[in-house]
Write a protein that holds these residues in place. Structure first.
Motif, PDB file in Angstrom:
ATOM      1  N   GLU A   6      21.189  34.473  51.772  1.00 37.61           N
ATOM      2  CA  GLU A   6      20.350  34.694  52.938  1.00 37.61           C
ATOM      3  C   GLU A   6      20.201  36.192  53.180  1.00 37.61           C
ATOM      4  O   GLU A   6      21.165  36.955  53.091  1.00 37.61           O
ATOM      5  CB  GLU A   6      20.977  34.029  54.166  1.00 37.61           C
ATOM      6  CG  GLU A   6      20.173  34.213  55.434  1.00 37.61           C
ATOM      7  CD  GLU A   6      20.824  33.542  56.637  1.00 37.61           C
ATOM      8  OE1 GLU A   6      20.257  33.640  57.742  1.00 37.61           O
ATOM      9  OE2 GLU A   6      21.908  32.925  56.460  1.00 37.61           O
TER      10      GLU A   6
ATOM     11  N   ARG B 159      12.087  30.610  51.579  1.00 36.26           N
ATOM     12  CA  ARG B 159      12.256  29.935  52.874  1.00 36.26           C
ATOM     13  C   ARG B 159      10.937  29.893  53.646  1.00 36.26           C
ATOM     14  O   ARG B 159      10.534  28.853  54.174  1.00 36.26           O
ATOM     15  CB  ARG B 159      13.324  30.696  53.651  1.00 36.26           C
ATOM     16  CG  ARG B 159      13.730  30.121  54.985  1.00 36.26           C
ATOM     17  CD  ARG B 159      14.861  30.994  55.527  1.00 36.26           C
ATOM     18  NE  ARG B 159      15.254  30.636  56.871  1.00 36.26           N
ATOM     19  CZ  ARG B 159      16.182  31.311  57.569  1.00 36.26           C
ATOM     20  NH1 ARG B 159      16.796  32.353  57.013  1.00 36.26           N
ATOM     21  NH2 ARG B 159      16.498  30.930  58.787  1.00 36.26           N
TER      22      ARG B 159
ATOM     23  N   GLU C 120      18.557  26.396  48.150  1.00 34.76           N
ATOM     24  CA  GLU C 120      18.894  26.280  49.572  1.00 34.76           C
ATOM     25  C   GLU C 120      17.757  26.788  50.447  1.00 34.76           C
ATOM     26  O   GLU C 120      17.397  26.166  51.457  1.00 34.76           O
ATOM     27  CB  GLU C 120      20.157  27.072  49.869  1.00 34.76           C
ATOM     28  CG  GLU C 120      20.544  27.109  51.346  1.00 34.76           C
ATOM     29  CD  GLU C 120      21.745  27.991  51.599  1.00 34.76           C
ATOM     30  OE1 GLU C 120      22.851  27.638  51.144  1.00 34.76           O
ATOM     31  OE2 GLU C 120      21.578  29.065  52.242  1.00 34.76           O
ATOM     32  N   ALA C 121      17.184  27.920  50.061  1.00 34.55           N
ATOM     33  CA  ALA C 121      16.100  28.505  50.849  1.00 34.55           C
ATOM     34  C   ALA C 121      14.916  27.556  50.954  1.00 34.55           C
ATOM     35  O   ALA C 121      14.303  27.409  52.023  1.00 34.55           O
ATOM     36  CB  ALA C 121      15.664  29.830  50.226  1.00 34.55           C
TER      37      ALA C 121
ATOM     38  N   ASN D 138      14.904  24.153  50.633  1.00 33.95           N
ATOM     39  CA  ASN D 138      15.264  23.026  51.495  1.00 33.95           C
ATOM     40  C   ASN D 138      15.373  23.455  52.954  1.00 33.95           C
ATOM     41  O   ASN D 138      14.949  22.734  53.862  1.00 33.95           O
ATOM     42  CB  ASN D 138      16.593  22.417  51.042  1.00 33.95           C
ATOM     43  CG  ASN D 138      16.530  21.765  49.678  1.00 33.95           C
ATOM     44  OD1 ASN D 138      17.369  22.025  48.813  1.00 33.95           O
ATOM     45  ND2 ASN D 138      15.532  20.924  49.451  1.00 33.95           N
ATOM     46  N   ARG D 139      15.903  24.631  53.163  1.00 34.27           N
ATOM     47  CA  ARG D 139      16.079  25.134  54.535  1.00 34.27           C
ATOM     48  C   ARG D 139      14.738  25.395  55.204  1.00 34.27           C
ATOM     49  O   ARG D 139      14.519  25.018  56.360  1.00 34.27           O
ATOM     50  CB  ARG D 139      16.926  26.402  54.495  1.00 34.27           C
ATOM     51  CG  ARG D 139      17.246  26.987  55.859  1.00 34.27           C
ATOM     52  CD  ARG D 139      18.179  28.179  55.692  1.00 34.27           C
ATOM     53  NE  ARG D 139      18.531  28.760  56.975  1.00 34.27           N
ATOM     54  CZ  ARG D 139      19.345  29.815  57.106  1.00 34.27           C
ATOM     55  NH1 ARG D 139      19.892  30.374  56.031  1.00 34.27           N
ATOM     56  NH2 ARG D 139      19.614  30.287  58.306  1.00 34.27           N
TER      57      ARG D 139
ATOM     58  N   LYS E  12      13.080  22.167  56.224  1.00 34.71           N
ATOM     59  CA  LYS E  12      13.686  21.589  57.427  1.00 34.71           C
ATOM     60  C   LYS E  12      13.267  22.357  58.675  1.00 34.71           C
ATOM     61  O   LYS E  12      12.925  21.762  59.701  1.00 34.71           O
ATOM     62  CB  LYS E  12      15.205  21.595  57.287  1.00 34.71           C
ATOM     63  CG  LYS E  12      15.925  20.918  58.435  1.00 34.71           C
ATOM     64  CD  LYS E  12      17.420  20.798  58.175  1.00 34.71           C
ATOM     65  CE  LYS E  12      18.113  20.044  59.292  1.00 34.71           C
ATOM     66  NZ  LYS E  12      19.570  19.878  59.030  1.00 34.71           N
ATOM     67  N   GLU E  13      13.287  23.684  58.582  1.00 28.92           N
ATOM     68  CA  GLU E  13      12.910  24.505  59.731  1.00 28.92           C
ATOM     69  C   GLU E  13      11.440  24.320  60.092  1.00 28.92           C
ATOM     70  O   GLU E  13      11.057  24.483  61.258  1.00 28.92           O
ATOM     71  CB  GLU E  13      13.201  25.980  59.434  1.00 28.92           C
ATOM     72  CG  GLU E  13      14.695  26.297  59.344  1.00 28.92           C
ATOM     73  CD  GLU E  13      14.982  27.697  58.836  1.00 28.92           C
ATOM     74  OE1 GLU E  13      16.103  28.181  59.050  1.00 28.92           O
ATOM     75  OE2 GLU E  13      14.091  28.303  58.200  1.00 28.92           O
TER      76      GLU E  13
ATOM     77  N   ASN F  65      23.445  21.933  49.025  1.00 31.08           N
ATOM     78  CA  ASN F  65      23.220  22.602  50.306  1.00 31.08           C
ATOM     79  C   ASN F  65      22.945  21.552  51.383  1.00 31.08           C
ATOM     80  O   ASN F  65      22.557  20.427  51.075  1.00 31.08           O
ATOM     81  CB  ASN F  65      22.086  23.632  50.191  1.00 31.08           C
ATOM     82  CG  ASN F  65      20.713  22.989  50.048  1.00 31.08           C
ATOM     83  OD1 ASN F  65      20.194  22.381  50.980  1.00 31.08           O
ATOM     84  ND2 ASN F  65      20.122  23.130  48.859  1.00 31.08           N
TER      85      ASN F  65
ATOM     86  N   TYR G 261      20.626  21.259  53.686  1.00 35.88           N
ATOM     87  CA  TYR G 261      19.312  21.247  54.319  1.00 35.88           C
ATOM     88  C   TYR G 261      18.348  20.200  53.785  1.00 35.88           C
ATOM     89  O   TYR G 261      17.334  19.911  54.416  1.00 35.88           O
ATOM     90  CB  TYR G 261      18.671  22.633  54.191  1.00 35.88           C
ATOM     91  CG  TYR G 261      19.476  23.717  54.838  1.00 35.88           C
ATOM     92  CD1 TYR G 261      19.527  23.834  56.223  1.00 35.88           C
ATOM     93  CD2 TYR G 261      20.210  24.623  54.078  1.00 35.88           C
ATOM     94  CE1 TYR G 261      20.276  24.835  56.831  1.00 35.88           C
ATOM     95  CE2 TYR G 261      20.961  25.627  54.667  1.00 35.88           C
ATOM     96  CZ  TYR G 261      20.993  25.727  56.046  1.00 35.88           C
ATOM     97  OH  TYR G 261      21.743  26.709  56.649  1.00 35.88           O
TER      98      TYR G 261
END
Length: 222
Positions: free
Chosen positions: A49, A58, A81-82, A84-85, A88-89, A108, A110
């Motif tokens: 991150e 992301r 991760e970015a 999936n994150r 979700k966001e 991860n 997310y």
């Protein structure tokens, strides 16, 4: 006798392996159609991150889910991760196709759904089969493997063409120049093979490319 015993044991082992391979495919075939249309993200598992590529992945995921796409990643850390994150966001959905490794890759938190694969080749089928487009962020051997294998499948018409987008020209330009100056120059690929991918640095342009492709090649707009 020892040789015959070894062969019989090898056959038993291969038979059980076949069931495990089928299990990987069944899991993917049952779950992934629910995520169509989807964009597959590739890139390094080592970025954190705050890294510019992590944050770009992301943000791109947020933009794509706002257009109705799901995100498919390898389910682990870094760019995965970015992606999936960001999904979700952005209020969208994503799936993580995690792989069992000797040094275990921890999924991860997310992804909407996480699937655990034993075999890389089965996992690759899922990345290809259910993707509307690929976006490749800078990464290592795994990312390069996915890039070249996908280009071969499209080149040989084993996979329907779709956008293969490489984000980060400062990372990818050197590779493309080498391909042009050596691989193409020596006659190992054709000039039209350069049309199989594109390097794009603008996230909104990437979204436009993917949305336009989907709208032109499918019966309805998202």
């Amino acid at each position: 006798m020892e040789e015959k015993y070894f062969i019989n044991e090898l056959k038993k082992e291969d038979a059980w392996r076949l069931f495990k391979i089928i299990g990987d495919f069944v899991d993917g075939f049952e779950v992934l159609p629910e995520f169509i249309p989807a964009v597959t993200f590739y890139g390094s598992a080592r970025v954190k991150e705050g890294n510019k590529y992590y944050e770009a992945a992301r943000e791109l995921a947020k933009k794509l889910v706002a257009k109705g796409f799901s995100i498919i990643t390898g389910g682990g850390p870094g760019i995965m991760e970015a992606g999936n994150r960001g999904a979700k966001e952005g209020g969208g959905r994503s799936v993580g196709l995690n792989i069992t490794l000797p040094m275990e890759q921890v999924p991860n938190p997310y992804a909407t759904v996480t699937l655990n694969f034993r075999y890389f080749f089965a996992r690759k089928v899922m990345f290809n089969k259910y993707a509307t487009a690929y976006v490749l962020f800078p990464g290592g051997y795994g990312t390069l493997d996915e890039l070249t294998e996908t280009l071969v499948l499209i080149q040989t018409k084993k996979l329907k063409p779709f956008p293969v987008i490489m984000y980060g020209s400062e990372y990818w330009n050197g590779l493309v120049e080498w391909i042009k100056n050596k691989v193409l120059a020596d006659g190992y690929i054709s000039p039209e093979d350069f049309e199989l991918f594109q390097i794009v640095d603008d996230l909104d342009e990437i979204v436009d490319i993917i949305v336009n492709f989907y709208s032109q090649h499918y019966e309805y707009e998202i």
